[in-house]
Scaffold this motif. Sequence first.
Motif, PDB file in Angstrom:
ATOM      1  N   GLY A  82       0.830  -1.198   0.000  1.00 22.43           N
ATOM      2  CA  GLY A  82       0.000   0.000   0.000  1.00 22.43           C
ATOM      3  C   GLY A  82       0.857   1.236   0.000  1.00 22.43           C
ATOM      4  N   PRO A  83       0.208   2.402  -0.021  1.00 29.39           N
ATOM      5  CA  PRO A  83       0.975   3.648  -0.053  1.00 29.39           C
ATOM      6  C   PRO A  83       1.882   3.818   1.161  1.00 29.39           C
ATOM      7  N   GLU A  84       1.463   3.258   2.286  1.00 33.56           N
ATOM      8  CA  GLU A  84       2.297   3.374   3.490  1.00 33.56           C
ATOM      9  C   GLU A  84       3.624   2.627   3.324  1.00 33.56           C
ATOM     10  N   ASP A  85       3.638   1.579   2.512  1.00 36.48           N
ATOM     11  CA  ASP A  85       4.880   0.846   2.260  1.00 36.48           C
ATOM     12  C   ASP A  85       5.855   1.679   1.427  1.00 36.48           C
ATOM     13  N   ILE A  86       5.317   2.401   0.480  1.00 41.79           N
ATOM     14  CA  ILE A  86       6.166   3.250  -0.357  1.00 41.79           C
ATOM     15  C   ILE A  86       6.659   4.449   0.457  1.00 41.79           C
TER      16      ILE A  86
END
Length: 148
Positions: A7-11
């Motif tokens: 998800g965006p939190e991983d990026i």
Amino acid sequence: VKLVGIGPEDILGRNVKLILGLLWTLILRYHINAQPAASASSSEVPQDSVDTFVAGIGIGDINAVKKSFDWHKLVEVINATLPGSIPDEALLPDDPLTNTQMAMTVAEKVLGIPHIIDAEDLISEGCDEKVVLAYLGFFKDKHHATKE
């Protein structure tokens, strides 16, 4: 592209492993397999894949090619893409590094294919198979462009 577990939190969190996995998924989908979205669920190898390209030019099975890619195969790929680009008399049979460097220079200057790996690494025993696939993907695209 359907992605699970990223998800965006991983990026934003700079999760390198997941980001590299995402990049490889995109390269595989849009550069190596060039599989249209309509046939994304199909399990068969797309007609515009690197596998099909390698089989079509006759340098062997893709699994064998990516495990033992050498200057001979590189020259064959270049000459299949643009016949006569590298004449046999220009090659030095006992100097794989020089032949690989020359072939990569021809690929870049004549075909417009970028160096995405050093010649030394391309012919080494431990060369990453994914890099070989990505590099062959450029030749596939150029080969198809020259046939149109």
